[in-house]
Design a protein around this motif. Structure first.
Motif, short mmCIF file in Angstrom:
data_model
loop_
_atom_site.label_atom_id
_atom_site.label_comp_id
_atom_site.label_asym_id
_atom_site.label_seq_id
_atom_site.Cartn_x
_atom_site.Cartn_y
_atom_site.Cartn_z
N CYS A 162 0.90 -1.25 0.05
CA CYS A 162 0.11 -0.08 0.22
C CYS A 162 1.00 1.63 -0.19
O CYS A 162 1.86 1.51 1.09
CB CYS A 162 -1.31 0.06 1.23
SG CYS A 162 -2.14 1.24 1.12
N CYS A 172 -7.05 1.58 -5.67
CA CYS A 172 -5.89 0.89 -6.22
C CYS A 172 -6.13 -0.10 -6.58
O CYS A 172 -5.27 -0.45 -7.65
CB CYS A 172 -4.20 1.63 -6.12
SG CYS A 172 -4.00 0.75 -4.88
N CYS A 180 -3.71 -3.97 -2.96
CA CYS A 180 -4.01 -5.14 -2.15
C CYS A 180 -4.58 -6.06 -2.23
O CYS A 180 -4.67 -7.08 -2.17
CB CYS A 180 -4.51 -4.40 -0.70
SG CYS A 180 -5.60 -3.68 -1.24
S1 SF4 Z 1 -6.45 -0.23 -2.69
FE1 SF4 Z 1 -5.65 -1.09 -0.84
S2 SF4 Z 1 -3.16 -0.74 -1.69
FE2 SF4 Z 1 -4.72 0.74 -2.94
S3 SF4 Z 1 -4.83 1.72 -1.40
FE3 SF4 Z 1 -6.44 0.52 -0.87
S4 SF4 Z 1 -5.44 0.02 1.11
FE4 SF4 Z 1 -4.10 0.61 0.13
#
Ligand code: SF4
Ligand code: SF4
Ligand code: SF4
Ligand code: SF4
Lengths: 596, 111
Positions: A285, A321, A324
């Motif tokens: 992240c 995004c 994760c």
């Molecule tokens: S989708 Fe996951 S990796 Fe991306 S900002 Fe959010 S928590 Fe972080």
């Protein structure tokens, strides 16, 4: 024989409690599922999907194959605990059935070495296997210990911060296997029924202590072992270890095509409680590794949501995004869960919202191909100009949906949780598309692309991104790109890559124009530009910090031009770039080979 | 009282002393960057919703900061959260968060 001793009580009570809670939880979640989901389950149960699910359960819940792929040591740790324990139970069951006969109570299987009635002479293969398995589990426990102390050693920079109930369960879990070793060693000292490990320790005990002491310690050890098991079982349904069992129905339900949606439903619980809090989602992240924000990552988001302590600031602070989600070994739909918790907290009925859009039509041109620039493309006129040149060069008649201003696609609203409002905008846009009779809808913005594809249900209209469209034109011989010998690097936009699975089309186009050098993180592993509309919390300086980290990685390739395929990414990357940042349409438009 | 020929149009009179500043102050506390707004109007000029209606983002957030919430909630509902304003704002204000905050804070001020 009923093989009873008082020390089995904690174990029996704990086990009964655990199964009662699990059955109650699952039963409630299943009961509350929407009718369509229930029907899907009924259809799925008697199909091949069930067999596929069983296979997946073996691979993932027992062997943890996905974690192995991320990190072999971590994979071994999870596997030795899960699969090792499973085999201990299975082999132990067989051994107890052989020796004590079938139909013996559960606790006699679990505490078999204590109740063992066989006369042991010589080598006992069961004892050997059981000791081997115990050793395997103990090695997993040792690794887990080691991971707590020094997470880097197992390839993780950060490990999850746990809540109280997790600590209780964790402590009990760590104690179970050492206590089992001690208890079985004492039993072996008396009954000589151990393998190489417990038997060896048993002989040592028998040789150094007198029998009265051994009897007392034996009983004490079994009491402690039973208590450790009971504590774990009682804490388990309320702790992260609920994932051990919940992952199994999740795998089945997923095979029956159940998904989380923009609005909460009880299926979400299966996903939320299947999270093992392994913490694999923390390191990738960018909010963590660039901005040092360490309470919003998926593991914490799911934890807070599960315990009803979700704070708006946590739910809203995520770029969505998908980095994760692509790493999560359990395959939890993290973006969707994040989205529907926003929906729950801020969505309003929106009865008359965007009524002002009624009758507004600023579109122009005629053609079967529609072009929807989207808000972000309207802010990056170079992309729009390039598309105009490309359409012209290919001789395509185009219906311009919003070249002179138009409505938003609705995805930013949806990402912010205002799903009802977004649907109202979508309905208006759909009317507009239908009115002009287009059959293909091209957009330059991956954000629009995703919402057109996933939420619009545009019957008879094919939705494609401009990268796909341009490549088609080239393949059809309607356009050709001049090779320049230049070096390009490419940034995968989240919504286009992980979001829509478009990785190769832009790359193919770039290779026509020159050489492509990949940055360190690309395709599924690509980083976010930081300006994602899904994040409602981080401020400008934080956005630009993420952006410049990505830009420097792209610049490190030495390429003369950074290419991307999203107007928002383009703007974000250009802020700190010392080389040119261009959209793929610009690269093509600038290097069009003139038809001879 | 002598009449000088000047008057104040009642509906346009602003009496800052009687305004309730609690929501405005909360907004500024949570998004302090809004204080750095130079009222340049870039947000309004680029606004997707403002292009199609008379919605004026700069006006709405300025009024809210002054404690004048009348109609602000309904006006804010016209915003599509597209984010263009955030990209053009020279002060780097998280305008989308401003929109969300105003909507959340002023929910009670509807009508
Ligand atoms: S989708 Fe996951 S990796 Fe991306 S900002 Fe959010 S928590 Fe972080
Ligand atoms: S969300 Fe997935 S990766 Fe993150 S802790 Fe849970 S199981 Fe692990
Ligand atoms: S663009 Fe920014 S600085 Fe200019 S008026 Fe809007 S909020 Fe204020
Ligand atoms: S986010 Fe709202 S206020 Fe800002 S430009 Fe878009 S519609 Fe206008």
């Amino acid at each position: 024989m009923n093989y009873y001793d008082h020390f089995v009580i904690p174990f029996v009570v704990g086990t009964a409690f655990m199964f009662a809670v699990i059955v109650w939880k699952w039963g409630r979640w299943l009961w509350k599922l929407p009718v369509a989901d229930k029907k899907a389950i009924v259809r799925g149960v008697f199909s091949l999907d069930t067999l596929r699910a069983i296979r997946e359960v073996v691979y993932e819940s027992l062997l943890h194959r996905k974690i192995f792929r991320v990190n072999p040591v971590l994979g071994y740790m999870h596997m030795s605990l899960a699969f090792g324990w499973f085999l201990l139970i299975a082999v132990g069951w067989i051994e107890a059935s052989v020796v004590l006969g079938t139909g013996t109570p559960l606790h006699a299987h679990v505490f078999f070495r204590y109740f063992d009635t066989a006369q042991h002479t010589g080598w006992n293969p069961f004892a050997f296997i059981m000791d081997l398995l115990l050793l395997m589990v103990l090695s997993g426990v040792a690794l887990a210990w080691f991971k707590r102390m020094r997470s880097r050693a197992l390839g993780m920079k950060r490990t999850t911060k746990h809540v109280f109930i997790d600590r209780v369960a964790l402590t009990a879990l760590w104690l179970i296997f050492p206590l089992r070793l001690v208890s079985e060693s004492f039993a072996a000292a008396i009954k000589h029924n151990g393998g190489f490990l417990t038997g060896g320790l048993g002989s040592l005990i028998a040789a150094t202590m007198d029998s009265a002491v051994i009897e007392t310690l034996n009983s004490l050890a079994w009491w402690l072992y039973s208590f450790a098991l009971a504590s774990f079982f009682v804490a388990m349904p309320f702790s992260r270890y609920m994932h051990i069992f919940t992952e199994v129905p999740l795998i089945f339900l997923r095979r029956y095509r159940l998904h989380s949606t923009a609005r909460e439903k009880s299926f979400d619980n299966f996903q939320i409680q299947a999270c093992s809090r392994c913490g694999i989602c923390i390191d990738p992240c960018q909010l963590q590794n660039v901005l040092n924000i360490n309470n919003v990552q998926s593991v914490y988001f799911l934890r807070d949501r599960r315990y009803g302590k979700l704070d708006e600031k946590v739910a809203d602070n995520c770029l969505m995004c998908g980095l994760c989600e692509s790493r999560c070994p359990v395959g939890i739909e993290l973006n969707t869960l994040r989205l529907n918790s926003r929906q729950k907290s801020i969505d309003t009925p929106a009865l008359t919202r965007y009524d002002y859009l009624q009758g507004i039509d600023r579109s122009s041109g005629n053609g079967k191909v529609g072009y929807f620039a989207g808000c972000m493309t309207l802010l990056t006129p170079t992309v729009l100009r390039s598309m105009e040149r490309i359409f012209e060069a290919a001789g395509e008649g185009v219906w311009w949906a919003d070249r002179d201003g138009g409505s938003c696609c609705g995805r930013p609203l949806k990402l912010s949780g205002e799903v009802n409002a977004a649907e109202r905008i979508m309905a208006r846009n759909k009317e507009l598309f239908a009115k002009h009779g287009i059959t293909t809808l091209v957009t330059s913005c991956p954000i629009c692309l995703k919402v057109f594809r996933e939420d619009y249900n545009l019957e008879g209209i094919e939705v494609i991104h401009h990268t796909e469209y341009i490549l088609r034109l080239v393949h059809a011989g309607r356009l050709s790109v001049e090779a320049t010998g230049q070096e390009f690097t490419y940034h995968d936009p989240c919504e286009l890559g992980r979001g829509s699975g478009i990785y190769e089309e832009p790359r193919e186009l770039i290779r026509m124009a020159g050489r492509l050098v990949e940055p360190e993180h690309n395709r599924r592993e690509a980083l976010c530009c930081g300006s994602s509309l899904a994040n409602l919390v981080i401020d400008d300086s934080q956005q630009s910090k993420i952006g410049s980290a990505v830009t420097s990685e792209l610049e490190a390739t030495g390429a003369a031009t950074i290419v991307t395929a999203c107007p928002l990414c383009k703007k974000a990357l250009a802020r700190d770039a010392s080389v040119r940042v261009a959209d793929i349409s610009q690269v093509v438009a600038e290097n069009l080979r003139v038809a001879s | 009282m002598p009449q000088f020929g000047f008057s104040i149009s009642q509906p346009r009179a602003v009496n800052l002393d009687t305004n309730d500043f609690v929501p405005a102050e909360k907004l500024l506390r949570e998004l302090p960057e809004l204080q750095s707004c130079i009222a340049c109007g870039s947000c309004t000029a680029t606004c997707t919703a403002g292009n199609l209606t008379s919605f004026n983002f700069r006006k709405v957030h300025t009024l809210v900061r002054r404690g004048e919430y009348r109609e602000a909630y309904e006006q804010m509902d016209k915003c599509m959260l597209c984010g263009k304003c955030r990209l053009v704002c020279p002060r780097g204000i998280n305008t989308r968060a401003v929109v969300m905050k105003i909507k959340r804070e002023l929910g009670d001020y509807q009508r």
